[in-house]
Design an enzyme around this catalytic site. Sequence first.
Site, short mmCIF file in Angstrom:
data_model
loop_
_atom_site.label_atom_id
_atom_site.label_comp_id
_atom_site.label_asym_id
_atom_site.label_seq_id
_atom_site.Cartn_x
_atom_site.Cartn_y
_atom_site.Cartn_z
N GLU A 89 0.86 -1.18 0.00
CA GLU A 89 0.00 0.00 0.00
C GLU A 89 0.90 1.24 0.00
OE1 GLU A 89 -4.07 1.45 2.27
OE2 GLU A 89 -2.40 0.75 3.48
N GLU A 149 -9.39 3.87 6.67
CA GLU A 149 -8.64 4.35 7.83
C GLU A 149 -9.52 4.97 8.91
OE1 GLU A 149 -5.89 3.24 8.14
OE2 GLU A 149 -5.20 2.83 6.11
N GLY A 186 3.35 2.13 10.78
CA GLY A 186 3.26 1.46 12.07
C GLY A 186 2.89 0.01 11.88
N ALA A 187 1.92 -0.23 10.98
CA ALA A 187 1.48 -1.58 10.67
C ALA A 187 0.65 -1.53 9.40
CB ALA A 187 0.66 -2.17 11.82
N MET A 188 0.46 -2.70 8.80
CA MET A 188 -0.28 -2.80 7.54
C MET A 188 -1.22 -4.00 7.58
SD MET A 188 -0.99 -1.77 4.55
CE MET A 188 -2.13 -2.61 3.44
N GLU A 189 -2.46 -3.76 7.11
CA GLU A 189 -3.55 -4.71 7.29
C GLU A 189 -3.65 -5.77 6.21
OE1 GLU A 189 -5.33 -1.16 4.98
OE2 GLU A 189 -3.89 -1.47 6.58
N ASN A 190 -2.56 -6.23 5.62
CA ASN A 190 -2.63 -7.27 4.61
C ASN A 190 -3.62 -8.36 5.05
OD1 ASN A 190 -0.17 -6.06 3.33
ND2 ASN A 190 0.77 -6.90 5.17
N HIS A 193 -6.58 -1.76 15.50
CA HIS A 193 -6.76 -1.00 14.26
C HIS A 193 -6.61 -1.91 13.05
CE1 HIS A 193 -6.34 2.77 11.79
NE2 HIS A 193 -5.67 1.93 11.01
N GLU A 194 -5.54 -2.71 13.02
CA GLU A 194 -5.30 -3.54 11.84
C GLU A 194 -6.29 -4.70 11.73
OE1 GLU A 194 -3.45 -2.27 9.69
OE2 GLU A 194 -2.52 -0.79 11.00
#
Length: 873
Positions: free
Chosen positions: A142, A335, A276-280, A312-313
């Site tokens: 992303e 988001e 911070g993090a990614m929601e794959n 969040h993720e």
Amino acid sequence: MKKFILFFTIAVVIAPTAGAQRLPELATPQHYQITVTPDLDKEKFAGEEMIDINVLKATPSITLNSAEIQFGEVTVTAGGQTQTAEVAPDDKKEMVTFKLAKPLEPGSASIHIRYTGILNGQLRGLYLSKTSTRKYALTQLENTDARRMYPSFDEPNYKATFDIAVIVDKGDTAISNGKVISDTPGPGEGKHTVKFATTPKMSSYLVALAVGDWECLEGSADNIPIRICGVPGTKVNAGFALSAAEYTLKYYDNYFGIKYPYAKLDILGVPDFAAGAMENTACIIARDLIFVDPKNSPYGIRKFVAQGLVAHEIAHQWFGDLVTMKWWDDVWLNEGFATWMSFKPMEAWKPEWNFGSDFVGSNVGAMATDALSSTRAIHAHAETPAQIEELFDAIAYNKAAAVLRMVEGYVGEETFRKGVNSYLTKHSYGNATAEDFWNEIAAVSHKPVDRIMSSFINQPGFPLVTVKTVCVSGKTKVTLTQQRFFSDRTLLETGSKEAWSIPVCLKAGKAEKCELLVSHEQQIELEGCGAGVYGNAGGRGYYRSGYESENLRRISASAERDLSPGERYLLLDDVNFQLQVNRVSVGDVMNLAQDMKDDPSTTVINYLAGELQFVNDYLVTTADRPRFESWVRATFGPAAEKAGWTPAANESDETLSRRADLLSIVGLIGHDPRAIQVGRETFAKGIQGEPVDSALLNASVRIAVRDGDEKLYNAILGRLGHASRTDEYYTYGRALCLFDDPALLTRTLEFAVGPMMRGQDASAVFGGVFSNPAGRQLAWDFVRQHWAEVAAKLNNYSEAGIVGNAGNFCDATKRDEVQQFFTEHKVEAAERTLKLTLEQINSCIDLRAHQEPNLQTWLQNQTASGGGAVGVH
């Protein structure tokens, strides 16, 4: 995706600019079959890909997204015939066109591609990550970087299923979106092939792959296996994140009408990661900050990991993965939803952590940006990668979440929940728009939600709701007026055309009354007289409240009794922003701070600490500093002494945090000798590895290092090199930015661009020195003198953070320097950031011009009355 908002922060990946990059609507992908062979030593990879497509109309070519890819043979099969394609890349547009001798007819076809790519060092695409012992291959796709891992229809509305396989070295393993379905030797000596289960339909940017020697802590929730994975040695600190994930997944399963839609959930904490993090999908990748020690890691870090990363993720697995925006102009559907939703499981899991107040703080954070004339609407146009990147800001995350919370409060939690679940069900495994969402809520609630949301989503800024009260025949008549709030007082006084449909909730004592404010002016009648009328009950509304002086006095007098901590926090912020536009005096703000000095809430004391630090840095003159520091000691010293300097057994995190904030106020701002001694002793113990309260340690850092020497600096460097947890690394890394000695701060800036500093952290080091009054000019000079070196270190993904850091200045000369420098050294993904930065500086200049004399007068009056003429403790 979660932007990293702690001290060592950076912006998320910034792609280089290009022209308009929408793909021609010639075909849609149905299924990808991708095999990747990483070569970690040579820092490259080979790929083989089969894409099943549906051709929409007759065409002699197919265009895909592609960047930094070298093509081998490309063939296209349709109608039983296979053609070798001519490959025509367009690097500027990040596209490639496959030209065919015989046009394709509408219907099914497949594209077979052999290609190679690079494991880049820019933390995007399929990239290279390093520790002191080895290399890893990781993905961050992303917003528009799937095209760097595999040629693709790299737009969110082109959903497809994926079969992913990876050929890795013996001894390594791999993690992806699906469960492992086979692991077989070869091809070749010392290799094995890992194949993963077919994914559900998803967008290209949600593909994930991680290659390395991962170790995992396993758990489960509602029969879904959950793992927290990382490099060797991190597993021992994976338990906190696992517990948060298990609770969160169960909570969401109960909340939504759709159970967790995937077969497993992996969360990886990795050494190098831009966001911070990614929601794959089913494979969240985050910074290794997720590995925390529940007993020793700072309270704020634990809250951030639980809510800001994990909850969040996981929320994204529904909002963003299951249902995805059609185009990036509606990225708030990802988001904003995930931010809004992430607070719910945390409030249930850890009610003592007061996440409700944190949500109010999140809203306030968005308003700081949204009060500027250069802000954007939540729904905003974007075409190029740079334009898309700029959409990932406080408006998409915090403002959108605040609007959702406000509408939820207006229609009722259960009704809103039904609307959300209906929306998710209707658009599962597909794409949606803003209108799709608010029309669903309106249909379920039978209220004008579409009118409310369109007014907040489609226009920039937010309203100021002014509350005027008068007692008539034993009843309080409240007149509400709305106008757009600007931090620029000239614009505020001039007025503007914007108008909103605003769910306003008033609070008088314990009674609440709500009404939809749809015109410029409306009246509400409340029973009784005498009570202060608070303008934003529950802190649910995304607006500021303006008060007359007598009403404000009444609200303040009963605030601790009648208002929640979040409401008191918002009251402070409302008054603070009235100060910004010269509608109250800094003396009013100081008096309110004095009234709230004994507030039991960490949220309120933390806000006061930040507010007083701003006054200290920007409004206090050299001549008045002794008076100001004396007032701080006299006002907050007794509260600090009452709290005590030594944590007691079994104290709550909130109590520990409040003590730390009071230490900051009286020690850092008030220069209280006893507090300074406590800070130095605490920091000395911490740096020697002795057990100390983490909240008190973080507060002690600035006090201890402010006047520190080279010996202390070197000791911190040594401690930094032996930090056993990421949060320790951030604590001591932050310390390097907080010295007063210019020579030591120069070493810090040189360290930031040196080989030992990870690129993902370098921007935050600059931010830390910029925020330090003693280092601000030094950092600015360094950036300008070493721009090529700084830009190279940041690798195009966090220069926008440097532009934002310049907003710490507060004078016209520096404003002009900032404008000139970043006009000559343009940062493509920071066009709006530069405008916001210049506005922020102008606002500070105006505030200082009007309020610095007012503060001088107020401090003199305090001394004359005995309110500030108090010696040190």
